[in-house]
Design an enzyme around this catalytic site. Structure first.
Site, PDB file in Angstrom:
ATOM      1  N   VAL A 172       0.816  -1.211   0.000  1.00 31.74           N
ATOM      2  CA  VAL A 172       0.000   0.000   0.000  1.00 31.74           C
ATOM      3  C   VAL A 172       0.851   1.263   0.000  1.00 31.74           C
ATOM      4  CG1 VAL A 172      -0.205   0.226   2.515  1.00 31.74           C
ATOM      5  CG2 VAL A 172      -2.044   1.054   1.047  1.00 31.74           C
ATOM      6  N   ALA A 209       5.443  -5.574   7.024  1.00 35.28           N
ATOM      7  CA  ALA A 209       4.097  -5.598   6.435  1.00 35.28           C
ATOM      8  C   ALA A 209       4.089  -4.825   5.131  1.00 35.28           C
ATOM      9  CB  ALA A 209       3.075  -4.995   7.391  1.00 35.28           C
ATOM     10  N   ASP A 210       3.388  -5.355   4.157  1.00 45.06           N
ATOM     11  CA  ASP A 210       3.162  -4.632   2.921  1.00 45.06           C
ATOM     12  C   ASP A 210       1.828  -3.902   2.954  1.00 45.06           C
ATOM     13  OD1 ASP A 210       5.220  -5.434   0.492  1.00 45.06           O
ATOM     14  OD2 ASP A 210       5.147  -6.910   2.099  1.00 45.06           O
ATOM     15  N   ARG A 211       0.915  -4.382   3.792  1.00 40.71           N
ATOM     16  CA  ARG A 211      -0.362  -3.692   3.961  1.00 40.71           C
ATOM     17  C   ARG A 211      -1.015  -4.171   5.251  1.00 40.71           C
ATOM     18  NH1 ARG A 211      -4.504  -1.766  -0.579  1.00 40.71           N
ATOM     19  NH2 ARG A 211      -2.544  -1.760  -1.722  1.00 40.71           N
ATOM     20  N   ALA A 215      -0.860  -8.200   5.506  1.00 44.11           N
ATOM     21  CA  ALA A 215      -0.254  -8.902   4.369  1.00 44.11           C
ATOM     22  C   ALA A 215       1.253  -8.756   4.443  1.00 44.11           C
ATOM     23  CB  ALA A 215      -0.771  -8.335   3.052  1.00 44.11           C
TER      24      ALA A 215
END
Length: 373
Positions: A97, A248-250, A258
């Site tokens: 995100v 975390a990527d999102r 995620a």
């Protein structure tokens, strides 16, 4: 100046990205001249890690417009050009995100600049300055995450003399503008003399743990051990892990997270062995527009990354004709997460055993300490 590894080398008008596909055997920087080069670098994982992706993408546009010989258009035309380039870059990696968040914020700056700018160059200059501030802010943000995380873990695990921490994928200087998120917490623990050992997984399918995290840990002279992804449960059973910390990527509004494929498995193992599982990420990784992890788009990578050696770059090593499922990420539900470590503090659970992520973010953005002070 410290000896921290740099994934991004930037000075106004010039951008170089460390080709992380070649680490740890080769240290090679690629010149990024424009948004097209930036898109390819992000998509092909020359640069990776949610914060680094956003910054590299933003700076690729800054370099492109700085080096224009001339731009035949008005301030409004310049704004339209920049917005189109940002939209194009967001398409390179859908799960993280930070990239879309950066694009939204930069578009707001572009719009304000275009409303008062006398010419196109003024809009470009405003954009360049904004992208450069992103680079500076990321390092400060990461160091704050490290500090908050180290303090919180020492308080929560005060019965331990020294802590051994397991991490997954790569969340250090190579995944950010510098210092790192989850690996930043490990660095801070080491600097304070309370880290017994860091354990890093190899992290299939692209081996970002064995190639990158292990590389950084050795570079920083942090006591560390590499394990196979499938060895994590046995390591926990042997009581060698005090806590698990991942990036975390999102992060969804309810705390679902995620991250690199295999994170969910680690969280389940940690829950079974009564080991706290933490997520370390900047506020830019939080996406309040999605209510849960079910709404997160999971990127699937090329089958070649499993069928061929060296993450898809080498010779074929798997049986011909076998089908491949190669998701880059999975989602860890919030009920498996003990806390979310951010640059503004740690998001902890309410009495109801749920996260109020929105409330934390709103207080942080209003510059009110989430602890109420």
């Amino acid at each position: 100046m410290d000896n921290t590894l740099q994934s991004i080398r930037y000075q106004r008008g010039s951008l170089q990205l460390l080709d992380q596909r070649k680490l740890p055997l080769e240290t090679d920087y690629l010149n990024i001249r424009d948004a097209t080069d930036g898109w390819s670098a992000v998509r092909d994982m020359v640069v990776r890690g949610a914060p680094a992706i956003a910054i590299a993408a933003a700076l690729s546009v800054a370099v492109e417009v700085f080096n224009f010989d001339a731009f035949a258009g008005t301030a409004a035309d310049a704004a339209s050009f920049l917005e189109n380039r940002l939209d194009y870059l967001v398409s390179s990696r859908p799960t993280a995100v930070n990239l879309s968040d950066a694009a939204i914020k930069l578009k707001q700056i572009i719009s304000k600049a275009a409303a008062v700018a006398p010419d196109a160059n003024s809009v470009f200059q405003a954009y360049i300055k904004a992208a450069e501030i992103m680079l500076e802010d990321d390092v400060a943000s990461n160091k704050a995450i490290g500090s908050h995380g180290a303090s919180f873990l020492q308080h929560q695990l005060k019965n331990s003399n020294k802590l051994s921490v397991l991490t997954h994928c790569n969340t250090g200087s190579l995944a950010t503008a510098g210092y790192g998120t989850a690996l930043g917490v490990i660095r801070a623990l080491h600097a304070e003399g309370v880290l017994e050992r860091a354990y890093c997984t190899e992290t299939r399918p692209f081996n970002q743990g064995s190639r990158l995290t292990a590389f950084e840990l050795v570079h920083e002279k942090i006591p560390a051990t590499l394990i196979a992804d499938s060895a994590a449960a046995a390591l926990m059973k042997d009581c060698r892990v005090s806590a698990v910390i991942v990036g975390a990527d999102r992060v969804a509004a309810n705390g679902d997270t995620a991250n690199k494929i295999g994170t969910y498995s680690l969280a389940l193992c940690a829950k079974h062995h009564d080991i706290p599982f933490y997520v370390a990420a900047p506020l830019t990784s939080i996406d309040l527009s999605i209510l849960s992890g079910q709404e997160i788009v999971i990127e699937e990578r090329s089958p070649k990354e499993l069928l061929h050696s060296r993450g898809g770059l080498g010779e074929q090593v798997a049986a011909s004709g076998i089908s491949v499922w190669n998701p880059a990420f999975d989602v860890t539900p919030a009920n498996l997460i003990a806390g979310i470590i951010t640059e503004k503090g740690v998001i902890t659970k309410l009495v109801s055993n749920t996260f109020d992520v929105k409330d934390f973010v709103q207080k942080a953005e209003n510059k009110v300490c989430p602890c109420g002070k």
